[in-house]
Design an enzyme around this catalytic site. Structure first.
Site, PDB file in Angstrom:
ATOM      1  N   LYS A  11      67.683  37.202  28.140  1.00  0.00           N
ATOM      2  CA  LYS A  11      67.983  36.052  27.371  1.00  0.00           C
ATOM      3  C   LYS A  11      67.291  35.839  25.950  1.00  0.00           C
ATOM      4  CE  LYS A  11      68.157  33.385  31.651  1.00  0.00           C
ATOM      5  NZ  LYS A  11      67.635  32.088  32.573  1.00  0.00           N
ATOM      6  N   TYR A  51      77.108  28.858  33.304  1.00  0.00           N
ATOM      7  CA  TYR A  51      76.177  27.982  34.194  1.00  0.00           C
ATOM      8  C   TYR A  51      77.158  26.934  34.529  1.00  0.00           C
ATOM      9  CZ  TYR A  51      71.997  30.761  33.126  1.00  0.00           C
ATOM     10  OH  TYR A  51      71.098  31.732  32.823  1.00  0.00           O
ATOM     11  N   ASN A 114      63.132  31.713  30.283  1.00  0.00           N
ATOM     12  CA  ASN A 114      62.575  32.664  31.273  1.00  0.00           C
ATOM     13  C   ASN A 114      62.966  34.005  31.294  1.00  0.00           C
ATOM     14  OD1 ASN A 114      65.097  32.203  32.389  1.00  0.00           O
ATOM     15  ND2 ASN A 114      64.152  30.952  34.397  1.00  0.00           N
ATOM     16  N   HIS A 117      68.082  36.640  33.428  1.00  0.00           N
ATOM     17  CA  HIS A 117      69.120  36.199  34.591  1.00  0.00           C
ATOM     18  C   HIS A 117      69.436  37.364  35.429  1.00  0.00           C
ATOM     19  CE1 HIS A 117      72.611  34.463  36.565  1.00  0.00           C
ATOM     20  NE2 HIS A 117      72.965  35.598  36.423  1.00  0.00           N
ATOM     21  N   GLU A 128      80.112  37.559  37.903  1.00  0.00           N
ATOM     22  CA  GLU A 128      79.492  37.621  36.515  1.00  0.00           C
ATOM     23  C   GLU A 128      79.754  39.118  35.677  1.00  0.00           C
ATOM     24  OE1 GLU A 128      76.022  34.624  38.053  1.00  0.00           O
ATOM     25  OE2 GLU A 128      75.692  36.770  37.691  1.00  0.00           O
TER      26      GLU A 128
HETATM   27  P1  GDP Z   1      67.435  31.507  38.439  1.00  0.00           P
HETATM   28  O1  GDP Z   1      68.499  31.945  39.522  1.00  0.00           O
HETATM   29  O2  GDP Z   1      66.066  32.060  38.841  1.00  0.00           O
HETATM   30  O3  GDP Z   1      67.959  31.826  36.980  1.00  0.00           O
HETATM   31  O4  GDP Z   1      67.447  29.790  38.496  1.00  0.00           O
HETATM   32  P2  GDP Z   1      68.595  28.803  38.643  1.00  0.00           P
HETATM   33  O5  GDP Z   1      69.974  29.354  38.975  1.00  0.00           O
HETATM   34  O6  GDP Z   1      67.943  27.660  39.359  1.00  0.00           O
HETATM   35  O7  GDP Z   1      68.756  28.196  36.849  1.00  0.00           O
HETATM   36  C1  GDP Z   1      69.520  28.700  36.099  1.00  0.00           C
HETATM   37  C2  GDP Z   1      68.588  28.843  34.814  1.00  0.00           C
HETATM   38  O8  GDP Z   1      68.453  27.434  34.345  1.00  0.00           O
HETATM   39  C3  GDP Z   1      67.115  29.180  35.025  1.00  0.00           C
HETATM   40  O9  GDP Z   1      66.895  30.558  34.840  1.00  0.00           O
HETATM   41  C4  GDP Z   1      66.683  28.554  33.400  1.00  0.00           C
HETATM   42  O10 GDP Z   1      66.777  29.154  32.425  1.00  0.00           O
HETATM   43  C5  GDP Z   1      67.307  27.270  33.536  1.00  0.00           C
HETATM   44  N1  GDP Z   1      66.446  26.057  34.504  1.00  0.00           N
HETATM   45  C6  GDP Z   1      66.450  26.126  35.748  1.00  0.00           C
HETATM   46  N2  GDP Z   1      65.637  25.000  36.039  1.00  0.00           N
HETATM   47  C7  GDP Z   1      65.384  24.333  34.828  1.00  0.00           C
HETATM   48  C8  GDP Z   1      64.414  23.166  34.342  1.00  0.00           C
HETATM   49  O11 GDP Z   1      64.042  22.472  35.130  1.00  0.00           O
HETATM   50  N3  GDP Z   1      64.343  23.061  33.074  1.00  0.00           N
HETATM   51  C9  GDP Z   1      65.199  23.620  32.122  1.00  0.00           C
HETATM   52  N4  GDP Z   1      64.893  23.544  30.701  1.00  0.00           N
HETATM   53  N5  GDP Z   1      65.707  24.775  32.380  1.00  0.00           N
HETATM   54  C10 GDP Z   1      65.990  25.311  33.681  1.00  0.00           C
END
Ligand code: GDP
Length: 140
Positions: A11, A51, A114, A117, A128
């Site tokens: 990212k 997303y 973070n 992905h 994807e």
């Molecule tokens: P992943 O599969 O571990 O990447 O997590 P998710 O599918 O739940 O979320 C997708 C992405 O959305 C995450 O990797 C983060 O970049 C973002 N994200 C998830 N939760 C949060 C949050 O509470 N706040 C913010 N700003 N971004 C979030």
């Protein structure tokens, strides 16, 4: 265990801090092979589509803006049980909850920024990968 392919993104927070090589080293050390890779700037439309499952979440706008704020590196990773293995190597979404030695524990800035992905299922991996790569760009 079957050989699988998963989709990965390094990212914007990772590319901005010049961490492509450091993260790739962690990926390769875990036994995953980078069988396709390119550095791209994704469009707002691509980020929104990618997303779309999070469209109703309060952080959706922030997430899309983050993903288009700098180049990303999109990848296809191959290996035995690659989908689950890469999720393990990435660590928990929130770096403060991620295990020691994981990419997110080592490099992520926050739950949003973070660093990586990784696909969460074989179905999503296939979708994807096809959003960013054509078949002849993947060389195993
Ligand atoms: P992943 O599969 O571990 O990447 O997590 P998710 O599918 O739940 O979320 C997708 C992405 O959305 C995450 O990797 C983060 O970049 C973002 N994200 C998830 N939760 C949060 C949050 O509470 N706040 C913010 N700003 N971004 C979030």
């Amino acid at each position: 265990m079957a050989v699988e392919r998963t989709f990965s993104i390094l990212k914007p927070d990772a590319t901005e801090r010049n961490l492509t090589g450091a993260i790739n080293a962690m990926i390769e050390k875990a036994g995953l092979r980078i069988v396709a890779q390119k550095r791209v700037r994704i469009t707002k439309e691509q980020a929104e589509q990618f997303y779309s499952v999070h469209k109703a979440r309060p952080f959706f706008g922030e997430l899309v803006e983050f993903m288009i704020s700098a180049p990303v590196v999109v990848q296809v990773l191959e290996g035995e049980g690659a989908i689950a293995k890469y999720r393990d190597v990435m660590g928990a979404t929130d770096p403060s909850k991620a295990a020691d030695g994981t990419i997110r524990k080592t490099h992520a800035k926050s739950i949003g920024e973070n660093s990586v992905h990784g696909s969460d299922s074989p179905e999503n991996a296939a979708i994807e990968i096809s959003q960013f790569f054509s078949g002849n760009e993947i060389v195993g």
